[in-house]
Structure formats: C-alpha cells, structure tokens
Scaffold this motif. Structure first.
Motif, PDB file in Angstrom:
ATOM      1  N   VAL A 246     -11.510  -1.986 -12.092  1.00 53.57           N
ATOM      2  CA  VAL A 246     -12.637  -0.836 -12.731  1.00 53.57           C
ATOM      3  C   VAL A 246     -11.933   0.671 -12.846  1.00 53.57           C
ATOM      4  O   VAL A 246     -12.465   0.950 -13.622  1.00 53.57           O
ATOM      5  CB  VAL A 246     -13.134  -0.804 -11.371  1.00 53.57           C
ATOM      6  CG1 VAL A 246     -14.874   0.234 -11.619  1.00 53.57           C
ATOM      7  CG2 VAL A 246     -14.121  -2.344 -10.854  1.00 53.57           C
ATOM      8  N   GLU A 247     -10.828   0.789 -11.982  1.00 53.58           N
ATOM      9  CA  GLU A 247     -10.431   2.305 -12.497  1.00 53.58           C
ATOM     10  C   GLU A 247      -9.640   2.334 -13.712  1.00 53.58           C
ATOM     11  O   GLU A 247      -9.981   3.480 -14.603  1.00 53.58           O
ATOM     12  CB  GLU A 247      -9.551   2.483 -11.621  1.00 53.58           C
ATOM     13  CG  GLU A 247      -8.716   3.795 -11.300  1.00 53.58           C
ATOM     14  CD  GLU A 247      -7.413   4.302 -10.562  1.00 53.58           C
ATOM     15  OE1 GLU A 247      -7.148   5.033 -10.734  1.00 53.58           O
ATOM     16  OE2 GLU A 247      -7.548   3.678 -10.069  1.00 53.58           O
TER      17      GLU A 247
ATOM     18  N   GLU B 128     -13.392   2.089 -16.726  1.00 55.29           N
ATOM     19  CA  GLU B 128     -13.489   3.272 -16.462  1.00 55.29           C
ATOM     20  C   GLU B 128     -12.374   4.453 -17.358  1.00 55.29           C
ATOM     21  O   GLU B 128     -12.811   5.801 -18.252  1.00 55.29           O
ATOM     22  CB  GLU B 128     -13.409   4.460 -15.578  1.00 55.29           C
ATOM     23  CG  GLU B 128     -14.400   3.398 -14.212  1.00 55.29           C
ATOM     24  CD  GLU B 128     -15.305   3.640 -12.718  1.00 55.29           C
ATOM     25  OE1 GLU B 128     -13.843   4.542 -12.377  1.00 55.29           O
ATOM     26  OE2 GLU B 128     -16.550   3.414 -12.762  1.00 55.29           O
ATOM     27  N   GLU B 129     -11.401   4.633 -17.366  1.00 50.14           N
ATOM     28  CA  GLU B 129      -9.981   5.429 -17.441  1.00 50.14           C
ATOM     29  C   GLU B 129     -10.248   5.649 -19.477  1.00 50.14           C
ATOM     30  O   GLU B 129     -10.174   6.249 -20.434  1.00 50.14           O
ATOM     31  CB  GLU B 129      -8.591   5.057 -17.455  1.00 50.14           C
ATOM     32  CG  GLU B 129      -7.903   6.518 -18.067  1.00 50.14           C
ATOM     33  CD  GLU B 129      -6.719   6.292 -17.253  1.00 50.14           C
ATOM     34  OE1 GLU B 129      -5.085   6.696 -17.959  1.00 50.14           O
ATOM     35  OE2 GLU B 129      -6.633   5.404 -16.180  1.00 50.14           O
TER      36      GLU B 129
ATOM     37  N   ASP C 275     -12.489   3.909 -20.595  1.00 47.51           N
ATOM     38  CA  ASP C 275     -13.962   4.316 -21.482  1.00 47.51           C
ATOM     39  C   ASP C 275     -13.757   5.740 -21.743  1.00 47.51           C
ATOM     40  O   ASP C 275     -14.536   6.137 -22.569  1.00 47.51           O
ATOM     41  CB  ASP C 275     -15.302   3.547 -20.319  1.00 47.51           C
ATOM     42  CG  ASP C 275     -16.222   4.524 -20.953  1.00 47.51           C
ATOM     43  OD1 ASP C 275     -17.043   4.102 -22.336  1.00 47.51           O
ATOM     44  OD2 ASP C 275     -16.956   5.127 -20.478  1.00 47.51           O
ATOM     45  N   GLY C 276     -13.204   6.288 -20.702  1.00 43.20           N
ATOM     46  CA  GLY C 276     -13.303   7.740 -20.577  1.00 43.20           C
ATOM     47  C   GLY C 276     -12.452   8.225 -22.219  1.00 43.20           C
ATOM     48  O   GLY C 276     -12.753   8.651 -23.059  1.00 43.20           O
TER      49      GLY C 276
ATOM     50  N   LYS D 278     -14.449   7.705 -24.936  1.00 41.79           N
ATOM     51  CA  LYS D 278     -15.152   8.386 -25.936  1.00 41.79           C
ATOM     52  C   LYS D 278     -14.724   9.501 -26.376  1.00 41.79           C
ATOM     53  O   LYS D 278     -14.665  10.101 -27.517  1.00 41.79           O
ATOM     54  CB  LYS D 278     -15.742   8.197 -24.728  1.00 41.79           C
ATOM     55  CG  LYS D 278     -17.207   8.123 -24.067  1.00 41.79           C
ATOM     56  CD  LYS D 278     -17.577   8.483 -22.597  1.00 41.79           C
ATOM     57  CE  LYS D 278     -18.637   7.577 -22.199  1.00 41.79           C
ATOM     58  NZ  LYS D 278     -19.359   7.996 -21.052  1.00 41.79           N
TER      59      LYS D 278
END
Length: 289
Positions: free
Chosen positions: A260-261, A264-265, A267-268, A271
């Motif tokens: 998950v970490e 999320e990284e 995904d960042g 972006k």
C-alpha cells in the motif's frame, strides 16, 4: 534653239540642285516638326502650288501633311478625314486632273477668290506596300505642269521615306518603353516573390526551432517520468513476488502495508508527472498562441 536647250538644261540643273539641298536637309531631320520646316522652306523652289497635300496610310490611320502659303499642317488621324476624291484615287489608282475640288481642301487656307483658274491634280503612289495619296492645287499664277511630276515624285519619295523612318523609330521607342516598364514590373514582382520566399524560410526556420524545442521537452518529460516511476514500480513488483514465500498472516501484516505504501508513493509520483507534463504542455501551447 540652242539657247532654249541651254536654258532648259540650266533650269533642270537648278531644280535638281534645289532638290538635292531639300533631300539632304530632310535626311538630317529627327522629327516631323523638322521635316515640316524643311518643306516649308524648300518646296516653293521645287514646284509651283497653292496647296500640296500628302496622305500616307499607316497602321489603320492616316498621316496627313499639307503645305499652303507659308504654313504647314500635319497630323495622324482616322479615315474620316480622307476627302472623297482621295477615296476614289485609293480605290482606282487613276491620276486626276480637274477644275473641281472640295471646299474642305481650301477651307481656312485660301480665299477661293484669290485663285485664278485653279486646277486640282491627284495621284496615288504605291510605296513599299504603302499607299501615298498626293494632291496639288495650282492655278495660272502658280502653274504646275506634267513636266513637274518627276520632281514631285522624288519629293514625295523623300518625305514618305523620312516619315516611315520617324514613325518606325517612334514605334520602337514606344515598344522599348513598354518593354522597359514590363521589365521593371517583372523585377518588382521578382523582388516581392523573393521577400515572400525569405519570409517563408524564416517562418519555417522558426517553426522548426519550436518543434525541436517541443520534442526536446517531451523527451525530457518522458525520461523524467520513467525515472520517477521506476522506483515505486520496482518495489511493487518485488513485494508481489514475495507473496509466494509468506503465509497469509505475514502477508497481511508485513507485505500488504508495504505494498500500500509503495502504491501510494507511485500514485503521488504519477500525480507529479501529470502536473509537470500539463504545465510543460500549457507553456508550449501558450507560445504557439
């Protein structure tokens, strides 16, 4: 008899000397004004006349030349200026000798009451495929005879030849002027075309530079994106491979949180990549505008 012969010979010599002077002066003329002045000065010594009129057909127009008294008139006009007897002369080519003549011939030139038994002579000469009409009005004061016709022909040849020369030079001058103007127009158009081509070259060069810059920026964005995304993606791939070696509890407590970490990284990072790419593309679009 010998005196008559001698006087006649002397008269012919004087006449042809006068003609020679006339012809030489005409030959030196550069324009019709000078020809008119030479005729005004010399013709009265060559032949007797009250009015002498020449009509030369040239390129659908008629050159009219008249000498009366001490005055000369000439002009290039339309066929409507031809007198009726001249039309007859041109049509039939038969010389005329008559006591009848149109008023238009002497109007504003001579007083008919000043003429003593006037006679109109007329000829149509073919000169180099050009018709030359000659009219001569004489009377008993200014007597013209058949014996004067030869000197008249010489005079007509001389004037007609000079007119043709002047007319040809004038036409050549007009053509040269037209050619010169056409050449200047072509030069101007060529310069305009050269300016357009040069502007197009500069525009193409500028557009090529812009496209090159855009491509460089797009390549930079692609390289940056690949570098930033590779790290979290590699971790996700590594964690996924470890699922085979861990039991369910270990997967839930250890691997899934790390997965998950990493997601999320990633995904960042995505972006950031999207924001950066959007900004770069907006900058490029603004330059196009």
């Amino acid at each position: 008899m010998s005196n008559i012969t001698r006087n006649t010979s002397q008269l012919y010599r004087i006449t042809y000397e006068a003609y020679s002077k006339f012809a030489n002066d005409v030959n030196r003329c550069a324009n019709l004004e000078q020809v008119a002045e030479v005729c005004r000065t010399h013709l009265k010594y060559l032949i007797n006349f009250k009015i002498i009129r020449m009509t030369i057909f040239q390129n659908n127009k008629y050159f009219f030349f008249e000498l009366f008294g001490n005055k000369v008139w000439y002009d290039l006009k339309e066929e409507s200026e031809i007198l009726d007897y001249e039309k007859e002369l041109m049509l039939k080519g038969i010389p005329i000798l008559t006591n009848e003549f149109p008023d238009k011939l002497i109007k504003n030139k001579l007083d008919i009451n000043s003429l003593y038994d006037p006679v109109l002579w007329g000829w149509c000469f073919d000169k180099n495929e050009r018709k030359v009409l000659v009219s001569l009005l004489a009377d008993k004061e200014k007597v013209f005879s058949v014996g004067d016709v030869e000197i008249l022909k010489l005079m007509v040849d001389c004037i007609q030849a000079k007119f043709s020369e002047i007319y040809l030079k004038r036409q050549l001058s007009i053509q040269n002027k037209n050619l010169s103007e056409a050449y200047k127009t072509i030069q101007s158009k060529n310069q305009e075309i050269e300016r357009i081509v040069e502007n197009q070259k500069q525009t193409i060069k500028a557009r090529t530079s812009e496209i090159t810059l855009k491509n460089e920026k797009l390549l930079h964005i692609s390289a940056l994106n690949a570098h930033n995304i590779r790290e979290p993606l590699s971790r996700i791939q590594g964690i996924a491979e470890l699922f085979e070696f861990f039991d369910d509890d270990a997967c839930r407590t250890e691997l899934i949180p790390k997965l998950v970490e990493s997601v999320e990284e990633m995904d960042g990072v995505l972006k950031e990549v999207v924001d950066m790419a959007s900004k770069e593309l907006m900058d490029l679009k603004a330059k196009d505008l």
